[in-house]
Structures are given as C-alpha cells and as structure tokens.
Design an enzyme around this catalytic site. Structure first.
Site, PDB file in Angstrom:
ATOM      1  CD  GLU A  35     -35.545  86.180  95.309  1.00  0.00           C
ATOM      2  OE1 GLU A  35     -36.469  86.716  95.467  1.00  0.00           O
ATOM      3  OE2 GLU A  35     -35.222  85.359  94.650  1.00  0.00           O
TER       4      GLU A  35
ATOM      5  CD  GLU B 275     -26.583  85.271  93.313  1.00  0.00           C
ATOM      6  OE1 GLU B 275     -26.818  85.634  94.458  1.00  0.00           O
ATOM      7  OE2 GLU B 275     -27.198  84.636  92.758  1.00  0.00           O
TER       8      GLU B 275
ATOM      9  N   GLY C 197     -40.778  73.130 106.777  1.00  0.00           N
ATOM     10  CA  GLY C 197     -41.922  74.152 106.090  1.00  0.00           C
ATOM     11  C   GLY C 197     -42.225  73.088 104.902  1.00  0.00           C
TER      12      GLY C 197
ATOM     13  CB  THR D 198     -26.399  81.016  88.859  1.00  0.00           C
ATOM     14  OG1 THR D 198     -26.410  81.781  90.137  1.00  0.00           O
ATOM     15  CG2 THR D 198     -25.990  79.569  89.462  1.00  0.00           C
TER      16      THR D 198
ATOM     17  CB  THR E  50     -28.681  81.247  83.997  1.00  0.00           C
ATOM     18  OG1 THR E  50     -28.547  81.205  85.574  1.00  0.00           O
ATOM     19  CG2 THR E  50     -27.365  82.021  83.240  1.00  0.00           C
TER      20      THR E  50
ATOM     21  CB  VAL F 101     -27.782  89.026  90.346  1.00  0.00           C
ATOM     22  CG1 VAL F 101     -26.168  88.898  90.364  1.00  0.00           C
ATOM     23  CG2 VAL F 101     -28.451  87.553  90.838  1.00  0.00           C
TER      24      VAL F 101
ATOM     25  CB  CYS G 141     -31.147  80.130  94.173  1.00  0.00           C
ATOM     26  SG  CYS G 141     -30.856  81.927  93.704  1.00  0.00           S
TER      27      CYS G 141
END
EC number: 1.1.1.22
Length: 434
Positions: A155, A151, A256, A122, A86, A11, A263
């Site tokens: 990715e 944010e 999937g 986050t 985090t 980030v 995240c």
C-alpha cells in the site's frame, strides 16, 4: 486480451487499472452499485498515490470499464480474476472464504467460453482446489482452469510494485493455462520481471510464507530495539550493521510500533490456522503474532512513561493514525491499540492524519480529529509521532514547542535525531535509542 476482475477493492482496482494500462481490455466488477457509480465518476474508494490518474487515463482510452453485471462482463474473457476480500473469520481467525466461493459459484453458472479463473485474493492452501470443484460440479462442459496468482503490492507503492515486480508467481496445473498467463503478463517481459511457475498449492503458500517472513523481520528488529534501550545501543546502527549482510538485507528492519494493515495481521493468523489444520505448527510465527500484538499497547505505555507515568487528565497528540504513510488504511493500525491504552489511562487524545481520519472516526470515536498538524499539538502535554508521513518529517520545533503545554515528544518511528530534538528543548524519546 479481455480480462475480467471480480472485486474492485484495493487489489482488484489496482490490478485492473495496471492491466488496462498495459493495453488489455479490462472490466472491473463489483456488487456494490454505489462503488461502481463512484468509480465511473472518477471517485476512488481508496487512497493510493497515482491511482485516480491511472484509472481516469484508461477509462478515457476505452480500456477500463466498471460493471455490476458479472454474467455479461465475463463474456469472452480469456482470464477472470477473483480479487474479493478474505478477512479473518470472526471467532477463529481462519480466512473467511465466503466471498471467494460465492464468486466461484456465480462463475460456474455463467462461464460460456474457455477461460482461466485466477485467484488473486490471498487464500489458504487448497482454496484453488475448492474453487475448481465448485465450478466442475456445476456440470459445465466449458473448458476452464483454475490458477493461483498472488499479489505482492505494498500500500502506498502499489502501482510501481505491479509494473516493476520483484517476481510474478503463477500456480497452474495445465500447460494451456500457463500459456494464457504468459500472455496476460507479456507486457512485463520487457522489464524482465521473473515469472515463477509452480503448482497451485505452492503458489498459495508462497504468499503467506512471504508475509510471515517479513512480519518476522519487523518483529525481530523491534525486540532488538527493546534490548538496545536496556543496554545502551542504537537500533538503527544495529539494523544497518546486520542489513548490510546481503543474506539478511536492509528492508523491513525499521524499528517501530509494530506491523499492521490489511495483510500481515490476517495472513500470519491464517497461516497459523492452516498449520494447525495440517498438524504442522509454525511456532516461530506464533511468537511473532504474540509479540506484535503486545507491542502496540506497549507503545501506549511508552507515551505514558514520557508523561512521568501518569496520563490522567493529560492531553496527548498523535501525529499519524494509518498503519503506514501514503494510505488511508486503518486496519489493525498500531494507533488503535495506542489510543486505547492512553484512554484507559485517563488521557485525552487528539490526532491528525493526512488521509486516514475519515476511516479513523469510525474506529476511534473518542479521539478528537484535528484540522492540521499544529492544531493537533496545540495544548498537548505530549506529542507521539505514530506514522512517518512526509508531512511530519520537518516539523517546526520552535512552533510545536510554543503551542504545547509541555515539550514532550515521543518518536515511535525514529524520524528525528535525538540530539537535535533535545537541543530544541524537547524531552525526547524514541525506539531503541538512548
């Protein structure tokens, strides 16, 4: 405007490079001296398309620099972003805020000019309050404000997401801090990116709520895929049929092997823990987490079923290891549980991934890493397509079949048309299709 970015991970580095590309003067700060030295040499700590070029261009232009010295780097910075990790705290699943609070303490000791401290990491609801308390109780008489600015970077597409965002969320309590943040993001006004100003706590919750909702969509379509297999439906038709309803939308409706990455797993878990702390359970998210965890091993069992129910002594080739394409991120990747399920069943596992094998070696030491796609499938009794890298979208079926011991293809991303795969001589299975 001078911006300091504390933390040069995914980030922090992407955000810092993009802010510099907008014309701001940015310094990225990290305690890891070797990382800073590599960044100064142009070596990226992560794989993200276009990032190395963006960093190099802005370093050359003199707008982006790297440092290990926080005290000197934050001098005269109008905004100081906290962009440290985090991770889930070991043992209880709460977000580990150790690094965030350590930065807050260091800022408290070194702020000399008015500034806005921005939590980009986050963080759970109430973290900004604690960051403000830490700084205020240091006794500083310097004017400061603490702002939340989560944010929303995917990715593999992070630079585009930063420069052309769906929205910019800013949680600020003071009007002057909002003014500073408007100036930080002024270059995006041309793109008419919507800026949503909220309270700090609302901003913190928005990030978790967004990720939990997207995780729910993924988990929902995965369960519909299982039902499709039982009743003879096609999950891709179902996804398109419901996704055309603009109240639902088509994104995140691709069946999937389950969600992974840095995240969704940790953020859904952190949201559960926050809800527990406030005695306000989020039972839907609880179910999402449970279903997703079990799904990953179920995908391993799907491969075993394709082998006739017995994987002992069989060689299985995995194409793709990272949780998604265009990243080298292995955190909570479905491949990890799939591999473990196959190993537990006595299979030998070989794998190839265009970018993720260096990280995967540390996590999956019992897996043989192949030099190429076709080296991986050579001698395999089954091939499982786990990550939908572009490199796997146009396999030479004749070549793959000739290299394998048995033509068994398990497509966990529904990349291929079942009719074509079977016409090429494969025993083909996929997700939510018969």
């Amino acid at each position: 405007m001078k911006i300091a970015m504390v933390g040069s991970g995914y980030v922090g580095l992407v955000s810092g490079a993009c802010f510099a590309d907008f014309g701001h003067d940015v310094v990225c700060i990290d305690k890891d001296e070797s990382k800073i030295e590599r960044l100064r040499s142009g070596v990226m700590p992560i794989y993200e398309p276009g990032l190395a070029e963006l960093v190099a261009a802005n370093v050359k232009a003199g707008r982006l620099s790297f440092s290990t010295d926080l005290a000197s780097s934050i001098e005269d910075a109008a905004a100081i972003f906290i962009a440290v990790g985090t991770p889930s705290r070991r043992g209880d699943g709460h977000a580990d805020l150790t690094y965030v609070y350590a930065v807050a303490q260091e800022l408290a000791e070194n702020i000399r000019t008015p500034t806005v401290v921005v939590t980009k990491s986050t963080v759970p609801v109430g973290t900004g309050d604690e960051v403000e308390r830490i700084i205020r109780e240091s006794g500083t008489d310097v004017k400061f404000a603490v702002v939340s600015n989560p944010e929303f970077l995917r990715e593999g597409a992070a630079i585009g997401d930063f420069k052309r965002p769906d929205r910019i969320v800013i949680g600020a309590e003071e009007e002057w801090a909002r003014g500073v943040m408007r100036e930080v993001y002024r270059p995006l006004f041309l793109n008419r990116a919507p800026i949503l100003f909220t309270s700090r706590r609302s901003s913190e919750l928005i990030k978790y709520a967004a990720n939990a909702f997207l995780a729910t969509k993924i988990t929902f379509i995965n369960e519909m895929a299982d039902l499709c297999e039982k009743v003879g439906g096609d999950v891709q038709d179902v996804a398109r049929g419901i996704g055309l309803d603009n109240r639902i939308g088509s994104k995140f409706l691709h069946a999937g092997p389950g969600y992974g990455g840095s995240c969704f797993p940790k953020d859904t878990l952190a949201l559960l823990k926050t809800a527990e702390d406030y005695n306000s359970p989020v039972r839907l998210v609880e179910a999402v987490v449970k279903v997703n965890d079990s799904r990953k091993r179920a995908m391993g069992r799907k491969v075993i079923e394709a082998l006739g129910g017995d994987a002992r002594g069989k060689r299985v080739a995995l194409l793709g290891l990272t949780f998604k394409p265009n990243t080298d991120d292995m955190r909570d990747a479905p491949s990890i549980a799939i591999v473990q399920t196959l190993l537990d069943a006595g299979a030998e596992v070989v794998a190839y991934d265009p970018e993720g094998m260096d990280a995967a070696v540390e996590i999956l030491p019992e897996v043989t890493m192949a030099a190429s796609t076709y080296a991986a499938v050579a001698g395999a009794d089954a091939v499982a397509l786990v990550t939908e890298w572009d490199a796997f979208r146009a396999l030479d079926f004749a070549r793959v079949k000739s290299l394998m011991n048995a033509p068994v293809l398990v497509d966990l991303r529904n990349v291929y048309d079942p009719t074509e795969a079977r016409a090429a001589g494969f025993a083909y299975s996929s997700i939510g299709r018969v």
